[in-house]
Scaffold this motif. Structure first.
Motif, PDB file in Angstrom:
ATOM      1  N   VAL A 343       0.888  -1.134  -0.002  1.00 58.48           N
ATOM      2  CA  VAL A 343      -0.071   0.086   0.019  1.00 58.48           C
ATOM      3  C   VAL A 343       0.760   1.344   0.071  1.00 58.48           C
ATOM      4  O   VAL A 343       1.911   1.283   0.579  1.00 58.48           O
ATOM      5  CB  VAL A 343      -0.863   0.043   1.239  1.00 58.48           C
ATOM      6  N   SER A 344       0.452   2.347  -0.788  1.00 63.44           N
ATOM      7  CA  SER A 344       1.549   3.417  -0.906  1.00 63.44           C
ATOM      8  C   SER A 344       0.511   4.568  -0.723  1.00 63.44           C
ATOM      9  O   SER A 344      -0.579   4.815  -1.185  1.00 63.44           O
ATOM     10  CB  SER A 344       1.646   3.632  -2.757  1.00 63.44           C
ATOM     11  N   PHE A 345       0.909   5.571   0.259  1.00 66.00           N
ATOM     12  CA  PHE A 345      -0.239   6.379   0.525  1.00 66.00           C
ATOM     13  C   PHE A 345       0.691   7.962   1.120  1.00 66.00           C
ATOM     14  O   PHE A 345       1.967   7.787   1.524  1.00 66.00           O
ATOM     15  CB  PHE A 345      -1.142   6.286   1.778  1.00 66.00           C
ATOM     16  N   ASN A 346      -0.006   8.909   1.318  1.00 60.80           N
ATOM     17  CA  ASN A 346       0.467   9.918   2.087  1.00 60.80           C
ATOM     18  C   ASN A 346      -0.415  10.613   2.973  1.00 60.80           C
ATOM     19  O   ASN A 346      -1.556  10.265   2.955  1.00 60.80           O
ATOM     20  CB  ASN A 346       0.597  11.378   1.066  1.00 60.80           C
ATOM     21  N   ALA A 365       9.666  -0.681   9.667  1.00 62.15           N
ATOM     22  CA  ALA A 365      10.655  -0.291   8.701  1.00 62.15           C
ATOM     23  C   ALA A 365       9.784  -0.176   7.271  1.00 62.15           C
ATOM     24  O   ALA A 365       8.980  -1.006   7.098  1.00 62.15           O
ATOM     25  CB  ALA A 365      11.657  -1.274   8.288  1.00 62.15           C
ATOM     26  N   VAL A 366       9.545   1.105   6.848  1.00 60.64           N
ATOM     27  CA  VAL A 366       8.551   1.221   5.568  1.00 60.64           C
ATOM     28  C   VAL A 366       9.708   1.965   4.460  1.00 60.64           C
ATOM     29  O   VAL A 366      10.578   2.681   4.946  1.00 60.64           O
ATOM     30  CB  VAL A 366       7.333   1.967   5.724  1.00 60.64           C
ATOM     31  N   ARG A 367       9.310   2.199   3.507  1.00 64.87           N
ATOM     32  CA  ARG A 367       9.962   3.051   2.375  1.00 64.87           C
ATOM     33  C   ARG A 367       9.301   4.371   2.402  1.00 64.87           C
ATOM     34  O   ARG A 367       8.005   4.385   2.226  1.00 64.87           O
ATOM     35  CB  ARG A 367       9.944   2.349   1.149  1.00 64.87           C
ATOM     36  N   ALA A 368       9.997   5.569   2.269  1.00 64.91           N
ATOM     37  CA  ALA A 368       9.519   6.667   2.403  1.00 64.91           C
ATOM     38  C   ALA A 368      10.221   7.422   1.366  1.00 64.91           C
ATOM     39  O   ALA A 368      11.401   7.603   1.350  1.00 64.91           O
ATOM     40  CB  ALA A 368       9.643   7.572   3.619  1.00 64.91           C
ATOM     41  N   GLY A 369       9.425   7.971   0.061  1.00 66.07           N
ATOM     42  CA  GLY A 369      10.270   8.587  -1.159  1.00 66.07           C
ATOM     43  C   GLY A 369       9.773   8.365  -2.387  1.00 66.07           C
ATOM     44  O   GLY A 369       8.249   8.063  -2.388  1.00 66.07           O
ATOM     45  N   HIS A 370      10.336   8.420  -3.201  1.00 70.83           N
ATOM     46  CA  HIS A 370       9.805   8.626  -4.780  1.00 70.83           C
ATOM     47  C   HIS A 370       9.863   7.024  -5.229  1.00 70.83           C
ATOM     48  O   HIS A 370       9.492   6.610  -6.315  1.00 70.83           O
ATOM     49  CB  HIS A 370      10.581   9.502  -5.756  1.00 70.83           C
ATOM     50  N   VAL A 376       5.764   8.279 -11.622  1.00 69.94           N
ATOM     51  CA  VAL A 376       4.496   8.060 -10.770  1.00 69.94           C
ATOM     52  C   VAL A 376       3.967   9.039  -9.689  1.00 69.94           C
ATOM     53  O   VAL A 376       2.867   9.427  -9.614  1.00 69.94           O
ATOM     54  CB  VAL A 376       4.504   6.698 -10.026  1.00 69.94           C
ATOM     55  N   MET A 377       5.110   9.661  -9.163  1.00 71.63           N
ATOM     56  CA  MET A 377       4.821  10.755  -8.284  1.00 71.63           C
ATOM     57  C   MET A 377       4.513  11.776  -8.877  1.00 71.63           C
ATOM     58  O   MET A 377       3.636  12.647  -8.313  1.00 71.63           O
ATOM     59  CB  MET A 377       6.107  11.095  -7.461  1.00 71.63           C
ATOM     60  N   GLU A 378       4.795  12.265 -10.157  1.00 72.20           N
ATOM     61  CA  GLU A 378       4.670  13.404 -10.800  1.00 72.20           C
ATOM     62  C   GLU A 378       3.128  13.194 -11.216  1.00 72.20           C
ATOM     63  O   GLU A 378       2.297  14.271 -11.108  1.00 72.20           O
ATOM     64  CB  GLU A 378       5.538  13.449 -11.958  1.00 72.20           C
ATOM     65  N   ARG A 379       2.943  11.973 -11.533  1.00 76.88           N
ATOM     66  CA  ARG A 379       1.381  11.839 -12.044  1.00 76.88           C
ATOM     67  C   ARG A 379       0.443  12.052 -10.875  1.00 76.88           C
ATOM     68  O   ARG A 379      -0.763  12.471 -11.352  1.00 76.88           O
ATOM     69  CB  ARG A 379       1.345  10.110 -12.617  1.00 76.88           C
ATOM     70  N   VAL A 382       2.644  14.303  -6.253  1.00 79.43           N
ATOM     71  CA  VAL A 382       3.402  14.145  -4.921  1.00 79.43           C
ATOM     72  C   VAL A 382       4.724  14.241  -4.829  1.00 79.43           C
ATOM     73  O   VAL A 382       5.296  13.686  -5.995  1.00 79.43           O
ATOM     74  CB  VAL A 382       2.782  13.200  -3.894  1.00 79.43           C
ATOM     75  N   PRO A 383       5.685  14.688  -3.785  1.00 82.07           N
ATOM     76  CA  PRO A 383       7.076  14.518  -4.032  1.00 82.07           C
ATOM     77  C   PRO A 383       7.382  12.840  -3.708  1.00 82.07           C
ATOM     78  O   PRO A 383       8.753  12.471  -4.197  1.00 82.07           O
ATOM     79  CB  PRO A 383       7.775  15.387  -3.006  1.00 82.07           C
ATOM     80  N   GLY A 384       6.689  12.320  -3.033  1.00 81.28           N
ATOM     81  CA  GLY A 384       6.937  11.006  -2.629  1.00 81.28           C
ATOM     82  C   GLY A 384       5.700  10.151  -2.080  1.00 81.28           C
ATOM     83  O   GLY A 384       4.853  10.935  -1.860  1.00 81.28           O
ATOM     84  N   SER A 385       5.870   9.041  -1.442  1.00 81.66           N
ATOM     85  CA  SER A 385       5.037   8.585  -0.556  1.00 81.66           C
ATOM     86  C   SER A 385       5.468   7.557   0.290  1.00 81.66           C
ATOM     87  O   SER A 385       6.678   7.351   0.408  1.00 81.66           O
ATOM     88  CB  SER A 385       3.948   7.587  -1.565  1.00 81.66           C
TER      89      SER A 385
END
Ligand SMILES: Cc1ncc(COP(=O)(O)O)c(C=O)c1O
Length: 415
Positions: A343-346, A365-370, A376-379, A382-385
């Motif tokens: 799942v990817s969110f802000n 531990a999760v990943r945060a960024g692009h 996809v972030m541009e679409r 958002v700068p990242g998720s």
């Protein structure tokens, strides 16, 4: 190990499986580790660690060269790993299985070797949801040759707009590259449909399988693709090893990638002849222990069973989505109908890096960024998720701890 999709998977005994992964049993910042960054890299079971350890303790020598016993043993084990990969992907022959450093090198191998026959006006089609490693090699190829890169758009759901993408595939298309599963959104793409359309126009097809191979059974012959790329470390194998599957009739037409030992038949200053497939594409001493470790990972996944793993991860994703929906200010990236593993969110008003740091303080531990998918972030503007990605050893309890740590982040950063 192409398990039938109709097989009814039994539930995983996650408590027992976790014992296979010693790294999971640790405290991080005073809390038990909840490792939810599996899309970036998975953890290795003892079976993989032991296979590599055994190899180095007992069998190590260079492959394909020595006449002595250890070299024969190392070669046998290395080539056995290739056979395991062949079975895993249902490739027709080991001649179609090339060991690489990972997905990135596999795609670069295709872009480099294919480049020698592209010309200005030729076209390459990719989708908007690709990882950078299925974008940049093609951009570099286009710069070298004057070919043009066309990009199939994605929808607000985070799915490929198939109609729009197929409309880009024309007789000028030389190759269509598409991810089997998106690393930023978890979308499972309709790769078979896209491959079929590309083939009707005579274009080659490459599937980036980095995010798929640990989650969905892959059958390259059923898919009909010309190339399929994957990374060992995303499917519980070692880093530094990956695979390029290539259809034999296509590989036969490609020039070598790198020159050096092992990829030749004869060398003289009058000229050099090249080795047969797949060795022609494996110059130099390969990552022998890593290939053996990858073979052990494939055997491990086979014993656990991909359909059972997929069902377990689907339940985790459903649980995460249900619980996260109630979080104030949450915005999901996409809402794909076919999704695996993540799942990817802000959260409104909180930078993804700040969210990731708060979670880390709670051992999550999760990943945060692009996520190496900036388009996809541009679409999604958002700068990242924040991305929580699951594997066979994750539990509902870990998802609940993710949600609790996010609730804390919301309280900390609330205006
Ligand atoms: C979809 C996808 N493609 C390619 C890659 C690149 O894999 P590697 O860095 O192992 O070469 C990744 C890694 O995150 C990925 O998720």
């Amino acid at each position: 190990m192409n398990a039938s999709p109709r097989a009814i998977p039994g539930p995983l005994d996650v408590g027992r499986l976790r014992q296979d992964f010693p790294i999971l049993d640790q405290q991080v910042n005073g809390a038990p580790l909840a490792y939810l960054d599996n899309a970036a890299s998975t953890q290795r079971p003892l079976a993989v660690l032991d296979a590599m350890d055994h190899y180095y303790r007992h069998d190590h020598a260079n492959v394909h060269r020595g006449v002595h016993t250890l070299s024969h043993r190392a070669t046998d084990r290395y080539e056995h790993a290739r056979e395991l990969v062949r079975g895993f992907l249902n490739a027709a022959s080991i001649r179609e299985v090339i060991f690489t450093r990972g997905t990135t090198e596999a795609i670069n191998l295709v872009a480099y070797t294919l480049g020698q026959r592209l010309k200005a006006g030729d076209e390459i089609v990719v989708s908007e949801l690709e990882h950078h490693s299925n974008i940049v090699p093609w951009q570099m190829l286009c710069e070298r040759t004057g070919a043009v890169l066309r990009v199939g758009p994605i929808t607000d759901r985070g799915e490929i707009d198939v109609e729009a993408m197929l409309a880009l595939i024309t007789p000028a298309t030389r190759l269509v590259g598409v991810a089997h599963v998106s690393n930023a959104l978890g979308t499972v793409n309709p790769v078979a449909e896209i491959i079929a359309a590309a083939r009707r126009h005579g274009a080659l097809t490459l599937v980036d399988g980095a995010q798929a191979a640990a989650h969905v059974p892959v059958d390259v012959r059923a898919l009909g693709c010309d190339f399929y790329a994957l990374s060992g470390h995303k499917l519980h194998g070692p880093t530094g090893i990956g695979v390029l599957y290539g259809r034999e009739s296509v590989l036969e037409t490609l020039p070598p990638f790198q020159g050096g030992g092992d990829m030749i038949a004869t060398v003289s200053f009058r000229g050099t002849t090249y080795n047969e497939l797949p060795y022609r594409f494996e110059a130099g001493t390969p990552a022998i222990a890593e290939a053996i470790g990858l073979g052990a990972a494939i055997e491990y996944l086979g014993r656990v069973g991909l359909p059972a793993i997929a069902a377990h991860e689907e339940a985790l994703v459903d649980h995460a989505l249900a619980r996260l929906r109630d979080l104030p200010g949450i915005r999901f990236l996409g809402n794909p109908r076919q999704r695996v593993g993540l799942v990817s969110f802000n959260i409104d008003g909180i930078h993804p890096h700040d969210v990731g740091t708060v979670l880390d303080q709670r051992g999550v531990a999760v990943r945060a960024g692009h996520h190496c998918a900036m388009p996809v972030m541009e679409r999604f503007g958002v700068p990242g998720s924040v991305r929580a990605s699951f594997a066979l050893y994750n539990t509902r309890d870990e998802v609940d701890r993710l949600v609790e740590a996010l609730q804390l982040a919301v309280r900390m950063f609330a205006p």
